[in-house]
Design a protein around this motif. Structure first.
Motif, PDB file in Angstrom:
ATOM      1  N   THR A 336       1.146  -1.372   0.339  1.00 42.31           N
ATOM      2  CA  THR A 336       0.085  -0.173  -0.280  1.00 42.31           C
ATOM      3  C   THR A 336       0.869   1.008  -0.228  1.00 42.31           C
ATOM      4  N   CYS A 346      -6.699   2.904 -11.346  1.00 40.08           N
ATOM      5  CA  CYS A 346      -7.889   3.174 -10.923  1.00 40.08           C
ATOM      6  C   CYS A 346      -9.197   3.096 -11.109  1.00 40.08           C
ATOM      7  N   SER A 348     -13.125   3.575 -10.865  1.00 44.29           N
ATOM      8  CA  SER A 348     -13.657   4.969 -10.467  1.00 44.29           C
ATOM      9  C   SER A 348     -15.140   4.654 -10.936  1.00 44.29           C
ATOM     10  N   ALA A 359      -8.711   8.853  -4.060  1.00 47.56           N
ATOM     11  CA  ALA A 359      -8.065   7.953  -2.788  1.00 47.56           C
ATOM     12  C   ALA A 359      -8.356   6.870  -3.007  1.00 47.56           C
ATOM     13  N   CYS A 361      -8.052   2.062  -3.256  1.00 49.02           N
ATOM     14  CA  CYS A 361      -7.732   1.088  -2.110  1.00 49.02           C
ATOM     15  C   CYS A 361      -7.466   0.191  -3.360  1.00 49.02           C
ATOM     16  N   TYR A 370      -6.653  -2.015  -8.233  1.00 47.87           N
ATOM     17  CA  TYR A 370      -7.441  -0.845  -7.525  1.00 47.87           C
ATOM     18  C   TYR A 370      -8.476  -0.104  -7.541  1.00 47.87           C
ATOM     19  N   SER A 373     -12.073   4.440  -3.355  1.00 46.75           N
ATOM     20  CA  SER A 373     -12.217   4.564  -2.261  1.00 46.75           C
ATOM     21  C   SER A 373     -13.954   4.852  -1.847  1.00 46.75           C
ATOM     22  N   GLY A 374     -14.728   3.958  -1.467  1.00 49.56           N
ATOM     23  CA  GLY A 374     -16.225   3.843  -2.064  1.00 49.56           C
ATOM     24  C   GLY A 374     -17.082   2.903  -2.531  1.00 49.56           C
ATOM     25  N   ALA A 378     -14.050  -2.126  -2.141  1.00 53.73           N
ATOM     26  CA  ALA A 378     -12.876  -1.107  -1.919  1.00 53.73           C
ATOM     27  C   ALA A 378     -11.996  -1.596  -0.153  1.00 53.73           C
ATOM     28  N   THR A 380      -7.944  -2.020   1.793  1.00 51.89           N
ATOM     29  CA  THR A 380      -7.384  -0.949   2.505  1.00 51.89           C
ATOM     30  C   THR A 380      -6.482  -0.137   1.619  1.00 51.89           C
ATOM     31  N   SER A 381      -6.665   1.588   2.224  1.00 51.79           N
ATOM     32  CA  SER A 381      -6.512   2.952   0.867  1.00 51.79           C
ATOM     33  C   SER A 381      -4.758   2.420   0.857  1.00 51.79           C
TER      34      SER A 381
END
Length: 404
Positions: A336, A346, A348, A359, A361, A370, A373-374, A378, A380-381
């Motif tokens: 991480t 990532c 989203s 962010a 995770c 990856y 966040s949310g 998701a 560990t950040s």
């Protein structure tokens, strides 16, 4: 019938009963026998006793007569004009000529040994013993001479080595005393010269007197300069003559050089050897200038995004001046923490503008993705601040870079 050759001692005689009788008919049989006999005799080899060779070929004739075959060498010798005190010698194959052979030379030729020949030549018996020696050492022993490399016995008279000697390649003198002495007249100044071909290049000399240039001199003929130790006894006795300005200069040394002299010559006063060279921050070494001193720069640590411009007692560091990207060496899919500049892909569901923060995770459903966040799944950040570098491969897939 066969002819019979009635020869006695090689001399032919007609067969008996072959001579004619007056008023008598010639009988054919005896007559024909005589003719056949004469024919056979005429065709046969003539015997030597009858003036022939007894042979039917030239080689057999020479053999019968004991004669020499034809020879170019004998022909050459036959053509020579000989005379008193001359001898024959060859000049080429089968070619001869004559040369003088004096009575004296003949007295040498009849000598049976080398010693007899030397005696004929007038070489004394003593000289013959020297000539008979097998090497130089034996010859020196016969002559009563010492080792040729160092005549250590006896004294060579001065008259024997008087005069000029040239072409020596080396003179080696072994002594703890005066090895070479140059003796001049009462008013002369002898010297040792150094030459290249016919041109003198320099010399050593002692010159009488107390004027400039007098004393023990080492001179360079190429430049006209010379160094000399004056006959005037003082601390300034060592001098240098510069021919380019025709000036006699005193050579400075520890006995005649003072700080005032340096100040007068160069306009400054020499520093005291007690002066210290001080090693400042980040340096080591230094000390009094009475000896050579070294200042050593301390070895700095690695420059990173977090280092600053600073100095310590023996080292120093630098600020980078910009934020540098670093390379991650992590191999675990659960990592991480990544260095600044690291880039990831990532997901989203929400639209993210370019350079907008995000962010990321770990995605708990697999080890490949990856997610923001949310997002469902998701985990560990990731550490640090990440910003979008744009979408790739369709809606929802963003390139993120860690910027802090």
């Amino acid at each position: 019938m066969e002819a019979i050759l009635p020869r006695t001692g090689g001399v032919y005689s007609p067969p008996a009963g072959t001579k004619g009788v007056p008023n008598t008919t010639i009988q054919s049989v005896p007559y024909n026998a005589l003719i056949d006999d004469l024919t056979a005799d005429a065709n046969a080899a003539r015997p030597i006793t009858a003036g022939g060779t007894g042979a039917t070929s030239a080689s057999a004739a020479r053999a019968a007569l004991g004669a020499q075959a034809a020879s170019a060498a004998l022909a050459s010798i036959a053509g020579l004009a000989t005379g008193a005190d001359k001898m024959i010698y060859t000049t080429a194959a089968d070619a001869y000529t004559t040369t003088a052979l004096t009575p004296f030379a003949r007295t040498l030729l009849d000598d049976a040994t080398a010693g007899a020949a030397l005696t004929t030549l007038g070489v004394s018996a003593f000289a013959q013993t020297v000539l008979d020696d097998g090497d130089a050492a034996a010859a020196r022993a016969t002559l009563g001479a010492n080792n040729a490399s160092n005549l250590t016995t006896g004294t060579i008279p001065s008259a024997r080595i008087d005069g000029a000697y040239v072409d020596f390649t080396q003179i080696a003198v072994t002594t703890d005393g005066e090895a070479i002495k140059l003796v001049g007249s009462a008013t002369g100044d002898p010297y040792v010269g150094f030459w290249k071909a016919a041109a003198r290049q320099g010399y050593f000399q002692h010159r009488d007197g107390t004027a400039n240039g007098d004393g023990l001199r080492v001179a360079n003929d190429v430049t006209g300069d010379y160094l000399y130790l004056s006959n005037v006894n003082s601390t300034d006795a060592l001098k240098f003559y510069d021919s380019s300005v025709a000036a006699h200069n005193t050579v400075w040394h520890s006995g005649n050089l003072a700080a005032a002299d340096v100040n007068a010559l160069y306009g400054y006063t020499p520093a005291s050897n007690a002066v210290q060279v001080i090693a400042g921050s980040g340096l080591t070494g230094g000390g009094a200038i009475s000896a050579n001193r070294t200042l050593t720069l301390g070895t700095p640590s690695d420059i990173t995004n977090s280092t600053t411009n600073s100095v310590s007692g023996t080292s120093h560091t630098h600020a980078l001046g910009f934020v540098a990207a670093e390379v991650s060496t992590a191999t675990s899919s659960s990592t991480t923490s990544f260095p600044l500049g690291h880039v990831i892909s990532c997901y989203s569901a929400a639209g993210i503008a370019r350079r907008a923060p995000m962010a990321p995770c770990l995605y708990s459903a697999d080890t490949m993705q990856y997610v923001a966040s949310g997002t469902s799944g998701a985990g560990t950040s990731l550490s640090g601040t990440w910003r979008s570098c744009g979408v790739v491969g369709g809606t929802g897939r963003y390139i993120l870079q860690r910027v802090a």
